[in-house]
Enzyme design. Sequence first.
Site, PDB file in Angstrom:
ATOM      1  N   PHE A   1       9.064  20.602 -10.484  1.00 34.76           N
ATOM      2  CA  PHE A   1       7.947  21.552 -10.523  1.00 34.76           C
ATOM      3  C   PHE A   1       8.418  22.872 -11.116  1.00 34.76           C
ATOM      4  O   PHE A   1       9.490  23.366 -10.779  1.00 34.76           O
ATOM      5  CB  PHE A   1       7.420  21.800  -9.102  1.00 34.76           C
ATOM      6  CG  PHE A   1       6.434  22.938  -8.997  1.00 34.76           C
ATOM      7  CD1 PHE A   1       5.078  22.725  -9.209  1.00 34.76           C
ATOM      8  CD2 PHE A   1       6.863  24.237  -8.702  1.00 34.76           C
ATOM      9  CE1 PHE A   1       4.164  23.772  -9.121  1.00 34.76           C
ATOM     10  CE2 PHE A   1       5.955  25.284  -8.614  1.00 34.76           C
ATOM     11  CZ  PHE A   1       4.605  25.051  -8.820  1.00 34.76           C
TER      12      PHE A   1
ATOM     13  N   GLU B   1     -18.896 -19.285  13.921  1.00 33.43           N
ATOM     14  CA  GLU B   1     -18.316 -18.017  13.448  1.00 33.43           C
ATOM     15  C   GLU B   1     -19.415 -17.089  12.899  1.00 33.43           C
ATOM     16  O   GLU B   1     -19.378 -15.880  13.107  1.00 33.43           O
ATOM     17  CB  GLU B   1     -17.258 -18.290  12.376  1.00 33.43           C
ATOM     18  CG  GLU B   1     -15.968 -18.862  12.971  1.00 33.43           C
ATOM     19  CD  GLU B   1     -15.011 -19.349  11.900  1.00 33.43           C
ATOM     20  OE1 GLU B   1     -13.794 -19.167  12.096  1.00 33.43           O
ATOM     21  OE2 GLU B   1     -15.470 -19.923  10.881  1.00 33.43           O
TER      22      GLU B   1
ATOM     23  N   ARG C   1       1.703  -1.950 -11.731  1.00 30.40           N
ATOM     24  CA  ARG C   1       0.554  -2.846 -11.854  1.00 30.40           C
ATOM     25  C   ARG C   1       0.104  -2.939 -13.321  1.00 30.40           C
ATOM     26  O   ARG C   1      -1.081  -3.023 -13.612  1.00 30.40           O
ATOM     27  CB  ARG C   1      -0.599  -2.351 -10.979  1.00 30.40           C
ATOM     28  CG  ARG C   1      -1.376  -3.487 -10.346  1.00 30.40           C
ATOM     29  CD  ARG C   1      -2.633  -2.995  -9.650  1.00 30.40           C
ATOM     30  NE  ARG C   1      -3.276  -4.090  -8.944  1.00 30.40           N
ATOM     31  CZ  ARG C   1      -4.544  -4.100  -8.594  1.00 30.40           C
ATOM     32  NH1 ARG C   1      -5.327  -3.067  -8.848  1.00 30.40           N
ATOM     33  NH2 ARG C   1      -5.054  -5.132  -7.965  1.00 30.40           N
TER      34      ARG C   1
ATOM     35  N   ASP D   1      -5.237  11.732   3.139  1.00 31.54           N
ATOM     36  CA  ASP D   1      -4.846  13.103   3.472  1.00 31.54           C
ATOM     37  C   ASP D   1      -6.079  13.993   3.513  1.00 31.54           C
ATOM     38  O   ASP D   1      -7.163  13.607   3.061  1.00 31.54           O
ATOM     39  CB  ASP D   1      -3.831  13.618   2.440  1.00 31.54           C
ATOM     40  CG  ASP D   1      -4.362  13.548   1.024  1.00 31.54           C
ATOM     41  OD1 ASP D   1      -5.317  14.288   0.729  1.00 31.54           O
ATOM     42  OD2 ASP D   1      -3.851  12.746   0.211  1.00 31.54           O
TER      43      ASP D   1
ATOM     44  N   CYS E   1      -9.413   5.541  -1.783  1.00 31.60           N
ATOM     45  CA  CYS E   1      -8.508   4.399  -1.649  1.00 31.60           C
ATOM     46  C   CYS E   1      -7.364   4.652  -2.618  1.00 31.60           C
ATOM     47  O   CYS E   1      -7.568   5.228  -3.687  1.00 31.60           O
ATOM     48  CB  CYS E   1      -9.266   3.117  -2.028  1.00 31.60           C
ATOM     49  SG  CYS E   1      -8.255   1.619  -1.975  1.00 31.60           S
TER      50      CYS E   1
ATOM     51  N   GLY F   1      -4.981   0.925  -0.765  1.00 29.04           N
ATOM     52  CA  GLY F   1      -5.071   1.133   0.683  1.00 29.04           C
ATOM     53  C   GLY F   1      -4.894   2.615   0.968  1.00 29.04           C
ATOM     54  O   GLY F   1      -5.529   3.463   0.352  1.00 29.04           O
TER      55      GLY F   1
ATOM     56  N   TRP G   1     -13.260   4.535  -4.573  1.00 34.23           N
ATOM     57  CA  TRP G   1     -12.471   5.227  -5.610  1.00 34.23           C
ATOM     58  C   TRP G   1     -10.998   4.887  -5.391  1.00 34.23           C
ATOM     59  O   TRP G   1     -10.366   5.427  -4.497  1.00 34.23           O
ATOM     60  CB  TRP G   1     -12.690   6.725  -5.474  1.00 34.23           C
ATOM     61  CG  TRP G   1     -12.067   7.575  -6.525  1.00 34.23           C
ATOM     62  CD1 TRP G   1     -10.726   7.819  -6.705  1.00 34.23           C
ATOM     63  CD2 TRP G   1     -12.749   8.315  -7.533  1.00 34.23           C
ATOM     64  NE1 TRP G   1     -10.549   8.654  -7.752  1.00 34.23           N
ATOM     65  CE2 TRP G   1     -11.774   8.987  -8.282  1.00 34.23           C
ATOM     66  CE3 TRP G   1     -14.089   8.488  -7.864  1.00 34.23           C
ATOM     67  CZ2 TRP G   1     -12.096   9.819  -9.349  1.00 34.23           C
ATOM     68  CZ3 TRP G   1     -14.406   9.313  -8.921  1.00 34.23           C
ATOM     69  CH2 TRP G   1     -13.412   9.964  -9.650  1.00 34.23           C
ATOM     70  N   ASP G   2     -10.476   4.016  -6.233  1.00 33.22           N
ATOM     71  CA  ASP G   2      -9.122   3.499  -6.021  1.00 33.22           C
ATOM     72  C   ASP G   2      -8.104   4.222  -6.906  1.00 33.22           C
ATOM     73  O   ASP G   2      -8.470   4.913  -7.863  1.00 33.22           O
ATOM     74  CB  ASP G   2      -9.137   1.990  -6.340  1.00 33.22           C
ATOM     75  CG  ASP G   2      -8.108   1.207  -5.536  1.00 33.22           C
ATOM     76  OD1 ASP G   2      -7.208   1.831  -4.948  1.00 33.22           O
ATOM     77  OD2 ASP G   2      -8.206  -0.032  -5.515  1.00 33.22           O
TER      78      ASP G   2
HETATM   79  C1  DGJ Z   1      -6.314  -1.914  -4.065  1.00 30.14           C
HETATM   80  C2  DGJ Z   1      -7.317  -1.742  -2.971  1.00 30.14           C
HETATM   81  O1  DGJ Z   1      -6.748  -1.164  -1.848  1.00 30.14           O
HETATM   82  C3  DGJ Z   1      -7.937  -3.093  -2.670  1.00 30.14           C
HETATM   83  O2  DGJ Z   1      -8.807  -3.008  -1.582  1.00 30.14           O
HETATM   84  C4  DGJ Z   1      -8.655  -3.563  -3.897  1.00 30.14           C
HETATM   85  O3  DGJ Z   1      -9.717  -2.700  -4.184  1.00 30.14           O
HETATM   86  C5  DGJ Z   1      -7.687  -3.635  -5.067  1.00 30.14           C
HETATM   87  N1  DGJ Z   1      -6.963  -2.410  -5.230  1.00 30.14           N
HETATM   88  C6  DGJ Z   1      -8.418  -3.966  -6.335  1.00 30.14           C
HETATM   89  O4  DGJ Z   1      -7.620  -3.895  -7.420  1.00 30.14           O
END
Ligand code: DGJ
Length: 749
Positions: free
Chosen positions: A282, A616, A445, A536, A528, A531, A479-480
Amino acid sequence: MGIQFNSATGVFALETAHTSYHMQVDERGHLLHLYYGRTIGQGNLSALYPRADHGFSPDYYACRRERGVSPDVLPQEYTGCNVGDFRLSCLVVRNEAGAAGADFVYVSHRIESGKYALEGLPSAHAETGDEVSTLCITLRDFVTGLELDLLYGVFADQDIITRAARLRNNGTESLRLEKVASLCLDLPFGQWDLIHFHGRHAMERQMQRTPLASAIQTVSSTRGASSHHHNPFVILCDRDATETAGLCYGMMLVYSGSHRTDIEVDQNGSTRLVSGIHDERFSWQLKPGESFTAPEALLCCTTSGLTDLSQRYQHFVRHNICRSPYRFKRRPVLINNWEATYFQFNTESICRIAEKAASLGVEMLVLDDGWFGKRNDDNSGLGDWFVNEEKLPGGLKPLIERINALGMKFGIWVEPEMISEDSDLYRAHHDWALTLPGRDPAMGRDQLVLDMGRQEVVDYLVEVLSDLLRNNHIEYVKWDMNRNMSDVYSRALPPERQGEVAHRYMLGVYRLLDTLTTRFPQVLFEGCAGGGGRFDAGMLAYFPQIWCSDDTDAIERLIIQHGTSFGYPISAMGAHVSACPNHQTGRTTPLWTRAVVAMSGTFGYELDLGKLSEEECHQVRQQIETFKQLYDVIQNGRYYRLSDPSRQLRYTAWQTVTDTESLVSLVLTHPEANARPLHLCLQGLEEDALYRVESLRIYGTTSTPENGAADADAYAGAVYSGSTLMYAGYTLPRMVGDFPSVQLHLVRV
Ligand code: DGJ
């Protein structure tokens, strides 16, 4: 309560309902920290820091003859740079000659009602006008002309003090900031345990408690995200503090990028915590007239133990950090297709899932990754936010119409901050990706990170995503963000500004989120990052909920959600019931136990409901009804941890309590032969009030009357006083089998 300044003594006193925070401008104009802890009112603290000469701790120049007045010993409110304090520093600043130095002295202060705002950064807000007051103390380094505003937001009733720091170059030379902390917290006396929340992808926020060593211990991320690995939230507590007693301090950063919290126990046994943006790689150029703002931190202090600290953060984050109109609303019970189909789906298979889900009471379908561009696996397509018509002929509209016709809402997944090499966006703008000149980038990825510090990148995403949301009836966005930041280099910045890229990235993300969430307030946004890789307070300012973890195994979730609960509310924890054997761990748990755990979050499903048996499906219907019935006590109740999964291996139990009811949830993680009684002391009830057992539900036990099973119905209707339930406790019926669970619902009579 509030903020007072005594001009005769130079003491600033910040008073909250149960705590006092004192600082003093000393004879030389330095701002000393005096005290933070249980209320002392206007107490005289002059006896705390007698003058004493400590070898190799240099004195201020003015005190060079009389000795014993050292910046290395006295508690500081925010340190200078390179001027005699050898402990952790808040700041590294260099002038054009390369000289690193700053020595701040008091110039002025302002006390105002209301809460300060931080330009471009998320920060706490007041819900009502008189809830908070602001103190701004301005200090100046007279050599460089660097001015420092120390900002304090005093939320008196909540026992929360927010802090931030703003630097302004009022000199004539360009300055280079190489480190800027948000705050320094000196605790000159006491011995503390450090509690922090570490982890990895698919196993986030595991609570760890260790005594502080006479050393520097660091909790940090250099990943360009707050990360799965170290959450930007730490607790310092008395060595013998428990859930219900003891002095505890919390420090939570309102920031989602690389962060660093160092805690040092020094030669005198004094503890210093310094926290803020990570300083690795930084640097920030500050030309004359320019300013830099360090992110906000939320401080909380309680003498009543960890539960009280957590409840204060949970309440504050939900009320004063989250801004979404959904923060107090029940979120729709959703079905997400990710673990049901991964990338292999089309309109018909999605509609089949939706039809089944609608028939069971599910309220929203979320279409996850794979609906756009050439996205049949995770090697391509990111950046091309237009519909893949091979999978979804005619686009999103006909699909959404069919989902809506089932009475369900429709939600969609996006990952805007990323770009695949195999995408039209990359072919058009390869310079928008962060890569180092002349090097093959490290791939995560098989994707690259967009340079979100560039105005045109954010503008492009604002428009593309606005079109998506404007042109389709989308009521929820997931929103990943699926890789961390390496090869940090921007093709848009000159060499001397390359140390700014990672923080500019976060400022760009915040601008994008601010624009979209303001423009589309009706859309429920869920954060997201693979996960919980960016779980935060910074993200929670835009998203009222965040997918807690890619680990959907109910038993592992007990640990993850337990750790998360120390700082964050249940209403923010994204949690779903998934298939068994679980896709991450291969474990099989009862369907009801999965629901009990997911209900202690936002609650939804993530599996192919078409594969469930009739029995179920019946359970799913009941689970959704149960969630709706218990929603208020689960999501709005005060939260109590009744066990510590790192010590108590046999079960995990937790409880929520409102003024009228309480729910105790328990999952048996290790059944025993000839089992000992399962006895719990409840918490948070009114001692003299009476509580009726509305229902005792036991799920997934293979107990039979022969091996000790009780008829749960026989427990219903019994009435106990709050004091009985809390002090004598409650013994649950014996259970055996793999991971049975319990919901004990009490109603105040
Ligand atoms: C990571 C996310 O945490 C999952 O739930 C899923 O949306 C995948 N990415 C999809 O690529």
